[in-house]
Design a protein around this motif. Structure first.
Motif, mmCIF file in Angstrom:
data_model
loop_
_atom_site.group_PDB
_atom_site.id
_atom_site.type_symbol
_atom_site.label_atom_id
_atom_site.label_comp_id
_atom_site.label_asym_id
_atom_site.label_seq_id
_atom_site.Cartn_x
_atom_site.Cartn_y
_atom_site.Cartn_z
ATOM 1 N N CYS A 1 -2.095 1.116 -4.450
ATOM 2 C CA CYS A 1 -1.434 -0.104 -3.977
ATOM 3 C C CYS A 1 -0.962 -0.927 -5.161
ATOM 4 O O CYS A 1 -1.264 -0.622 -6.319
ATOM 5 C CB CYS A 1 -2.374 -0.919 -3.090
ATOM 6 S SG CYS A 1 -3.801 -1.620 -3.959
ATOM 7 N N LYS B 1 -0.439 4.299 0.155
ATOM 8 C CA LYS B 1 -1.168 5.291 0.938
ATOM 9 C C LYS B 1 -1.723 4.631 2.199
ATOM 10 O O LYS B 1 -1.921 3.416 2.241
ATOM 11 C CB LYS B 1 -2.331 5.885 0.120
ATOM 12 C CG LYS B 1 -1.888 6.660 -1.114
ATOM 13 C CD LYS B 1 -1.285 8.006 -0.735
ATOM 14 C CE LYS B 1 -0.949 8.829 -1.956
ATOM 15 N NZ LYS B 1 -0.405 10.162 -1.595
ATOM 16 N N LYS B 2 -1.998 5.449 3.213
ATOM 17 C CA LYS B 2 -2.608 4.941 4.436
ATOM 18 C C LYS B 2 -3.908 5.693 4.695
ATOM 19 O O LYS B 2 -4.129 6.785 4.135
ATOM 20 C CB LYS B 2 -1.656 5.096 5.618
ATOM 21 C CG LYS B 2 -1.235 6.518 5.939
ATOM 22 C CD LYS B 2 -0.247 6.513 7.103
ATOM 23 C CE LYS B 2 0.152 7.931 7.496
ATOM 24 N NZ LYS B 2 0.877 8.630 6.438
ATOM 25 N N TRP C 1 0.859 -1.186 0.000
ATOM 26 C CA TRP C 1 0.000 0.000 0.000
ATOM 27 C C TRP C 1 0.889 1.227 0.000
ATOM 28 O O TRP C 1 1.772 1.355 0.852
ATOM 29 C CB TRP C 1 -0.921 0.019 1.227
ATOM 30 C CG TRP C 1 -2.176 -0.771 1.039
ATOM 31 C CD1 TRP C 1 -2.416 -2.044 1.460
ATOM 32 C CD2 TRP C 1 -3.365 -0.339 0.368
ATOM 33 N NE1 TRP C 1 -3.659 -2.454 1.080
ATOM 34 C CE2 TRP C 1 -4.283 -1.422 0.414
ATOM 35 C CE3 TRP C 1 -3.748 0.839 -0.278
ATOM 36 C CZ2 TRP C 1 -5.550 -1.350 -0.155
ATOM 37 C CZ3 TRP C 1 -5.002 0.911 -0.847
ATOM 38 C CH2 TRP C 1 -5.892 -0.172 -0.787
#
Length: 500
Positions: A37, A24-25, A22
């Motif tokens: 992702c 991004k979070k 991933w």
């Protein structure tokens, strides 16, 4: 309003994938088409772009999880959440009056071509604060096959460079920002974040390997240090581990060949170290892969070029006047090879697993040397083309190859290749196959030599021919027959007209 992020189509016969990474979070702002992702199947790595701009909400499928086609990966909150990222840069532009700030236009990576997912920023022609005109060249990207120039999407001032020289970018990455209002004052603060990109690029090696790769290395007891990663930023993928496991004996000695011999301080001061271009690295890898995979054998013959030269001399002026292109020898060789490939189809075939794929067409690759390295543009359906059409296609593709203007599609799908080392003075060589092709013809220098003709010694313009072939699919009889047919067609070009 929220938008679902789902697993895209993975390809024929592929029903599931593993969530590898991933980028991004939850809570991160995302732009439309920004990479969220990376999924990993047993065949390829698939990047998942954001279907909408907003804020990344819940991540449903964590790294390491196996998901099916169309499975839910995450959600993106649109609307209010999306406004925050857009408004964030406002303080940086506050130094300039709102009327002077202009519109910010992103400079994005252009289409790189089929199967090309990333490129390296090789050169920036403009610096932050420089004025640019629309369509003026901003920078040059380098993929493993071609160089791509990036034009300015709008006129204005280059306000920010987000991908510095040497950075590796994916196919949808942002390279920089242009302030189309022309406010140089606003450009300076916007350029401040640019140095932050350097640590990210420098830290690219410190990345997490694909979960499936870690699992497989643990199962097989393979040290990650002995595996060459092919994923983003050198990330080790499952297929990299499989390669290392298949040929551990071949992989182990490799580091021993790398160290240089001792160099004195005086010699070292006079050396110049230049990083290999991505194109050169790919050429090296593909050539070595060909040697490691195919059973390459070369057979030789020689051809008397008298009749071809006489025919060319007789008709070249009329040919050029009518068709607008010069009559060279490449059309003769292309025609001769197409003719021979019909009789010996295995030279025009390829191996796919345990199958042999015979091609009922000829997509002829014509190797061309360029300042960046060797490229092989493909002339499609060359077997259906006239002499004039072949010469025109070779001239046009050769020029664009030297200018670095060839597209990816123009260098894919070849079934056979011709390489002319004679233009550089080569008298004899053994060309290396262009995978997955099974044959390549090497042309060489035409040289006057004494030959015995009907019991008499005569001076004839002779050329050595070399056919390298994959012995796994082409037997010696087929290879020799192919080369003899090429020789016969060139020594009596009338045979080509009569299909003999």
């Amino acid at each position: 309003m929220s938008t679902e992020v789902r697993v895209p189509t993975l390809g024929e016969s592929v029903t599931e994938a593993t969530v590898a990474t991933w980028f991004k979070k939850p809570g991160d702002a995302v732009a439309v088409d920004e990479m969220l992702c990376e999924l990993e199947t047993d065949k390829v790595t698939v990047e998942v772009p954001a279907p909408a701009a907003g804020t990344l909400g819940e991540i449903v499928a964590a790294e390491g999880e196996t998901v099916g086609v169309d499975a839910l990966l995450a959600t993106i909150s649109e609307g209010a959440g999306a406004a925050a990222p857009a408004a964030a840069p406002a303080p940086a532009a506050a130094a300039a009056p709102a009327s002077d700030a202009g519109e910010a236009v992103d400079v994005m990576v252009p289409t790189l071509g089929e199967s090309v997912s990333e490129a390296t920023v090789s050169t920036w022609f403009k610096a932050v604060g420089d004025t640019v005109a629309q369509d003026e060249m901003l920078c040059e990207l380098e993929t493993d096959k071609v160089s791509v120039e990036v034009p300015a999407p709008a006129a204005g001032v280059l306000a920010e460079i987000t991908a510095p020289e040497g950075a590796t970018v994916d196919a949808s990455a942002k390279l920089g920002v242009i302030s189309s209002g022309g406010a140089v004052v606003a450009a300076a603060p916007a350029a401040a974040p640019a140095p932050a990109a350097a640590p990210a690029a420098a830290g690219g090696k410190d990345v997490e390997n694909a979960p499936s790769a870690n699992k497989l290395m643990a199962e097989k007891g393979i040290d990650p240090a002995n595996v060459q990663g092919s994923g983003r930023d050198g990330r080790i993928m499952k297929e990299d581990v499989l390669k290392a496991a298949i040929a551990p004996a071949a992989a182990a000695p490799a580091p021993a060949a790398a160290p240089r011999a001792p160099v004195s301080a005086d010699d070292a001061a006079r050396e110049e170290r230049v990083k290999m271009t991505r194109l050169r690295q790919t050429i090296a890898k593909r050539l070595k892969d060909a040697q490691n995979t195919a059973a390459i054998l070369t057979t030789y013959n020689e051809v008397d070029m008298t009749e071809c030269m006489n025919l060319r001399k007789q008709y070249k002026d009329q040919f050029e006047k009518k068709h607008g292109v010069r009559l060279g020898f490449m059309s003769f060789f292309t025609k001769a090879c197409c003719h021979a490939l019909k009789e010996v189809p295995e030279v025009n075939a390829e191996i796919d697993g345990t199958d042999i794929v015979y091609k009922n067409f000829v997509h002829m690759g014509i190797a061309a040397g360029t300042p960046q390295g060797l490229v092989v543009p493909v002339i499609r359906d060359a077997d259906k083309m006239s002499f004039a059409e072949i010469e025109g296609a070779i001239a046009e593709k050769g020029k664009r190859a030297r200018d670095g203007k060839l597209s990816m599609a123009e260098m894919q799908g070849g079934t056979f290749t011709i390489s002319n080392g004679g233009v550089y003075g080569s008298l004899m060589s053994s060309p290396i196959l262009n995978p997955p092709q099974s044959g390549i013809l090497g042309m060489h220098k035409i040289q006057d030599r004494p030959m015995v003709i009907n019991g008499e010694i005569k001076i004839r313009p002779m050329m050595y021919l070399a056919l390298s072939y994959d012995h796994r699919i082409v037997d010696g009889k087929g290879a020799v027959t192919f080369l003899v047919r090429v020789k016969e067609a060139l020594e009596d070009p009338r045979r080509l007209l009569m299909d003999l």
